[in-house]
Design a protein around this motif. Structure first.
Motif, PDB file in Angstrom:
ATOM      1  N   ASP A  97       0.798  -1.233   0.000  1.00 42.37           N
ATOM      2  CA  ASP A  97       0.000   0.000   0.000  1.00 42.37           C
ATOM      3  C   ASP A  97       0.826   1.276   0.000  1.00 42.37           C
ATOM      4  O   ASP A  97       0.387   2.309  -0.517  1.00 42.37           O
ATOM      5  CB  ASP A  97      -0.910   0.043   1.238  1.00 42.37           C
ATOM      6  CG  ASP A  97      -2.083  -0.917   1.137  1.00 42.37           C
ATOM      7  OD1 ASP A  97      -2.355  -1.408   0.032  1.00 42.37           O
ATOM      8  OD2 ASP A  97      -2.712  -1.177   2.180  1.00 42.37           O
ATOM      9  N   LEU A  98       1.987   1.239   0.633  1.00 43.05           N
ATOM     10  CA  LEU A  98       2.737   2.463   0.874  1.00 43.05           C
ATOM     11  C   LEU A  98       3.875   2.602  -0.137  1.00 43.05           C
ATOM     12  O   LEU A  98       4.444   1.607  -0.578  1.00 43.05           O
ATOM     13  CB  LEU A  98       3.292   2.458   2.301  1.00 43.05           C
ATOM     14  CG  LEU A  98       2.228   2.257   3.392  1.00 43.05           C
ATOM     15  CD1 LEU A  98       2.898   2.106   4.756  1.00 43.05           C
ATOM     16  CD2 LEU A  98       1.246   3.420   3.406  1.00 43.05           C
ATOM     17  N   PRO A  99       4.216   3.835  -0.500  1.00 42.86           N
ATOM     18  CA  PRO A  99       5.271   4.060  -1.501  1.00 42.86           C
ATOM     19  C   PRO A  99       6.664   3.844  -0.914  1.00 42.86           C
ATOM     20  O   PRO A  99       7.413   4.795  -0.663  1.00 42.86           O
ATOM     21  CB  PRO A  99       5.045   5.519  -1.915  1.00 42.86           C
ATOM     22  CG  PRO A  99       4.456   6.155  -0.702  1.00 42.86           C
ATOM     23  CD  PRO A  99       3.606   5.096  -0.043  1.00 42.86           C
ATOM     24  N   LEU A 100       7.004   2.581  -0.694  1.00 41.80           N
ATOM     25  CA  LEU A 100       8.293   2.249  -0.083  1.00 41.80           C
ATOM     26  C   LEU A 100       9.338   1.971  -1.155  1.00 41.80           C
ATOM     27  O   LEU A 100       9.037   1.387  -2.196  1.00 41.80           O
ATOM     28  CB  LEU A 100       8.150   1.017   0.813  1.00 41.80           C
ATOM     29  CG  LEU A 100       7.074   1.091   1.906  1.00 41.80           C
ATOM     30  CD1 LEU A 100       7.070  -0.195   2.708  1.00 41.80           C
ATOM     31  CD2 LEU A 100       7.297   2.287   2.798  1.00 41.80           C
ATOM     32  N   GLU A 101      10.549   2.367  -0.897  1.00 44.88           N
ATOM     33  CA  GLU A 101      11.671   2.092  -1.784  1.00 44.88           C
ATOM     34  C   GLU A 101      12.703   1.266  -1.041  1.00 44.88           C
ATOM     35  O   GLU A 101      12.729   1.239   0.200  1.00 44.88           O
ATOM     36  CB  GLU A 101      12.297   3.406  -2.274  1.00 44.88           C
ATOM     37  CG  GLU A 101      11.338   4.300  -3.055  1.00 44.88           C
ATOM     38  CD  GLU A 101      11.981   5.605  -3.462  1.00 44.88           C
ATOM     39  OE1 GLU A 101      13.128   5.865  -3.015  1.00 44.88           O
ATOM     40  OE2 GLU A 101      11.358   6.371  -4.214  1.00 44.88           O
ATOM     41  N   PHE A 148      14.747  -3.593   2.563  1.00 46.18           N
ATOM     42  CA  PHE A 148      14.457  -2.463   3.435  1.00 46.18           C
ATOM     43  C   PHE A 148      15.451  -2.415   4.601  1.00 46.18           C
ATOM     44  O   PHE A 148      15.995  -3.444   5.010  1.00 46.18           O
ATOM     45  CB  PHE A 148      13.031  -2.550   3.983  1.00 46.18           C
ATOM     46  CG  PHE A 148      11.979  -2.548   2.912  1.00 46.18           C
ATOM     47  CD1 PHE A 148      11.754  -1.424   2.130  1.00 46.18           C
ATOM     48  CD2 PHE A 148      11.218  -3.683   2.664  1.00 46.18           C
ATOM     49  CE1 PHE A 148      10.790  -1.423   1.138  1.00 46.18           C
ATOM     50  CE2 PHE A 148      10.251  -3.691   1.669  1.00 46.18           C
ATOM     51  CZ  PHE A 148      10.037  -2.557   0.907  1.00 46.18           C
ATOM     52  N   ASP A 149      15.667  -1.213   5.115  1.00 45.16           N
ATOM     53  CA  ASP A 149      16.530  -1.035   6.287  1.00 45.16           C
ATOM     54  C   ASP A 149      15.673  -1.276   7.531  1.00 45.16           C
ATOM     55  O   ASP A 149      15.206  -0.342   8.190  1.00 45.16           O
ATOM     56  CB  ASP A 149      17.113   0.381   6.279  1.00 45.16           C
ATOM     57  CG  ASP A 149      18.033   0.633   7.465  1.00 45.16           C
ATOM     58  OD1 ASP A 149      18.377  -0.333   8.172  1.00 45.16           O
ATOM     59  OD2 ASP A 149      18.372   1.813   7.702  1.00 45.16           O
ATOM     60  N   ALA A 150      15.423  -2.549   7.817  1.00 46.67           N
ATOM     61  CA  ALA A 150      14.481  -2.925   8.870  1.00 46.67           C
ATOM     62  C   ALA A 150      15.202  -3.315  10.150  1.00 46.67           C
ATOM     63  O   ALA A 150      16.212  -4.037  10.116  1.00 46.67           O
ATOM     64  CB  ALA A 150      13.603  -4.082   8.398  1.00 46.67           C
ATOM     65  N   THR A 151      14.682  -2.815  11.265  1.00 48.44           N
ATOM     66  CA  THR A 151      15.183  -3.194  12.580  1.00 48.44           C
ATOM     67  C   THR A 151      13.980  -3.509  13.472  1.00 48.44           C
ATOM     68  O   THR A 151      12.839  -3.158  13.152  1.00 48.44           O
ATOM     69  CB  THR A 151      16.009  -2.060  13.224  1.00 48.44           C
ATOM     70  OG1 THR A 151      15.196  -0.884  13.329  1.00 48.44           O
ATOM     71  CG2 THR A 151      17.238  -1.750  12.399  1.00 48.44           C
ATOM     72  N   GLU A 182      10.908   5.807   9.065  1.00 49.65           N
ATOM     73  CA  GLU A 182       9.833   6.279   8.193  1.00 49.65           C
ATOM     74  C   GLU A 182       8.541   5.513   8.477  1.00 49.65           C
ATOM     75  O   GLU A 182       7.470   6.087   8.589  1.00 49.65           O
ATOM     76  CB  GLU A 182      10.225   6.107   6.717  1.00 49.65           C
ATOM     77  CG  GLU A 182      11.391   6.963   6.279  1.00 49.65           C
ATOM     78  CD  GLU A 182      11.113   8.437   6.424  1.00 49.65           C
ATOM     79  OE1 GLU A 182       9.958   8.848   6.192  1.00 49.65           O
ATOM     80  OE2 GLU A 182      12.037   9.182   6.791  1.00 49.65           O
ATOM     81  N   ILE A 183       8.673   4.191   8.586  1.00 45.21           N
ATOM     82  CA  ILE A 183       7.523   3.332   8.844  1.00 45.21           C
ATOM     83  C   ILE A 183       7.745   2.617  10.166  1.00 45.21           C
ATOM     84  O   ILE A 183       8.803   2.018  10.382  1.00 45.21           O
ATOM     85  CB  ILE A 183       7.341   2.274   7.733  1.00 45.21           C
ATOM     86  CG1 ILE A 183       7.452   2.902   6.344  1.00 45.21           C
ATOM     87  CG2 ILE A 183       6.020   1.535   7.913  1.00 45.21           C
ATOM     88  CD1 ILE A 183       6.373   3.894   6.011  1.00 45.21           C
ATOM     89  N   VAL A 184       6.756   2.673  11.055  1.00 46.46           N
ATOM     90  CA  VAL A 184       6.815   1.916  12.306  1.00 46.46           C
ATOM     91  C   VAL A 184       5.655   0.932  12.322  1.00 46.46           C
ATOM     92  O   VAL A 184       4.505   1.311  12.067  1.00 46.46           O
ATOM     93  CB  VAL A 184       6.755   2.839  13.538  1.00 46.46           C
ATOM     94  CG1 VAL A 184       6.652   2.013  14.817  1.00 46.46           C
ATOM     95  CG2 VAL A 184       7.994   3.727  13.593  1.00 46.46           C
TER      96      VAL A 184
END
Length: 480
Positions: A30-34, A58-61, A77-79
């Motif tokens: 849904d979200l404009p993620l890069e 993604f730079d996920a933690t 950016e996204i939580v």
């Protein structure tokens, strides 16, 4: 007296995941993620979503008080706050947890929780505002609209129900309205271009799809570079020479209606400042309407018409797509864009209010009262009479929702006359219509009240000595 809460075994609710959870999967779609976008999974459990998001680039933690207590809790950016609120037994701590996650979100907070229709899956007793399970864990179940209201009240921003039990809280109106605009008119993308000719072809495709010439700021940088030697008037002349005027006119009409739909939906859910409207929508307004004021006035009138029972009923009766009955209009998802704009607004309002499920085939819009149901027929295309797997319904007056699963049913409801749920020019309509005509000739529809379920339909097939082979009706073969 203040109620005392015990420290529940919350870590026992964390499950091991191989792929993305449903909320994380919806957010990615849904979200404009890069690639490289920073994502924080706050309360990540065993870290399944974090690993899957990292695999996607993604730079996920992640952070979890039990499984990843040393995880980094820095703004992202996204939580993601995935199935966390429902396991916290203390309402004060629950609210504080939501606020901490909200403070860490730069663009959007994705909140998910278990819903009330899952009550029969949980063994336990009532405790406070939830359930104390046999494993000494806690579950707070929400109604779909209740979860959105709770997140709105806590964050003090307008939120969107992305799906049942999944809420998006955006940091600003621009991001929220961008999401709503993509639900109505998904980004079409641009054709790959290597030279001036292919760049012009890409602009032609945009004109035919959008009904207007793109502005420079809408174009990808590679196309801007390839066309930089052309003056705007020259580019416009070249593009219009190649474009199909019929396609352009048809797309312009559709884009104008989509713009009205967006503005009406925005008013339904709280209209923000003009500057927050996504750029493509601003340009559509400029291209297809005398002014922003005029566009808003027309959109407001459209929203008012949604309250007019007679108008809605006439729109359903006159729709070129879908099956109109005594109580509702039934439309297949691939024909949804073909129904009148006021009915598209009807479905969009229902989805924003309570969330549209991820899996569905047909939507039912009631004209007696206001309510929508999304019906899941997984084998609609391959089964001549697809069986109903699940139904998710919302009442627009009360915003109460309900979910019904037929997964364990031995006598599921099924569909007939599949062609009626589609637009007439759908490529599958001739095949479906031929089957319906054959079934009518065979006498299978003489008693409509008998054929709505699997068992009743099978009895009628036996009575008429018929059986189905794909989408063909043949005489039943007898053994021996």
């Amino acid at each position: 007296m203040t109620q005392q809460f015990w420290s529940s075994r919350r870590h026992h609710t964390a499950i091991s995941r191989v792929g993305l959870s449903l909320p994380a999967r919806r957010a990615v779609g849904d979200l404009p993620l890069e690639r490289g976008t920073r994502v924080l999974d706050y309360g990540c459990g065993r870290g399944g979503d974090v690993r899957a998001l990292q695999h996607l680039g993604f730079d996920a933690t992640g952070w979890d008080p039990v499984h990843f207590p040393k995880g980094v809790r820095e703004p992202a950016e996204i939580v993601l706050l995935t199935y966390v609120l429902n396991v916290i037994e203390d309402p004060t701590e629950r609210r504080e947890t939501l606020l901490r996650a909200w403070d860490l979100a730069k663009t959007v907070l994705v909140v998910s929780a278990r819903l009330r229709w899952e009550r029969n899956q949980i063994k336990g007793t009532e405790y406070s505002d939830g359930i104390l399970t046999q494993r000494r864990t806690f579950q707070r179940l929400y109604a779909a609209g209740e979860l959105r209201d709770y997140v709105e009240e806590t964050t003090r921003v307008r939120c969107v129900s992305a799906a049942p039990g999944i809420v998006y809280a955006f940091k600003d109106d621009e991001a929220r309205l961008g999401y709503l605009a993509r639900q109505i008119t998904p980004d079409g993308g641009w054709l790959a271009s290597k030279n001036t000719a292919s760049a012009i072809t890409s602009v032609v495709a945009h004109l035919e799809q959008r009904g207007r010439m793109p502005r420079l700021e809408e174009m990808p940088q590679p196309i801007i570079s390839l066309l930089s030697h052309l003056r705007p008037a020259e580019l416009k002349r070249l593009v219009e020479q190649e474009a199909d005027p019929v396609k352009v006119e048809r797309s312009a009409d559709r884009a104008a209606l989509d713009t009205l739909l967006f503005l009406a939906l925005e008013l339904f859910y709280g209209r923000g400042p003009v500057s927050s409207i996504p750029l493509p929508v601003q340009l559509d307004i400029r291209a297809f309407f005398p002014s922003y004021t005029e566009a808003c006035q027309r959109a407001d009138r459209l929203l008012l018409k949604l309250r007019d029972d007679a108008y809605v009923r006439r729109a359903m009766n006159g729709s070129t797509a879908g099956k109109f009955t005594a109580t509702a209009l039934y439309v297949h998802r691939r024909a949804l864009h073909r129904i009148p704009t006021v009915l598209r607004l009807y479905e969009q309002c229902a989805s924003i209010a309570a969330g549209r499920p991820g899996e569905w085939s047909v939507v039912k819009l009631r004209h007696q009262g206001r309510g929508a149901s999304w019906l899941d027929y997984p084998d609609f295309d391959t089964d001549p009479h697809p069986r109903l797997a699940a139904s998710y319904a919302v009442d627009l007056k009360t915003l109460k929702s309900s979910f019904t699963s037929y997964a364990n049913s031995t006598n599921r409801p099924l569909l007939h006359r599949k062609h009626e749920f589609l637009a007439d020019d759908d490529p599958d309509v001739p095949k479906y219509r031929r089957l319906t005509e054959a079934e009518v000739r065979a006498g299978l529809y003489k008693s409509p009240h008998l054929i709505g379920t699997e068992e009743g339909w099978e009895r009628e097939l036996v009575r008429c000595e018929r059986e189905l082979r794909g989408h063909r009706l043949v005489r039943r073969t007898t053994s021996g």
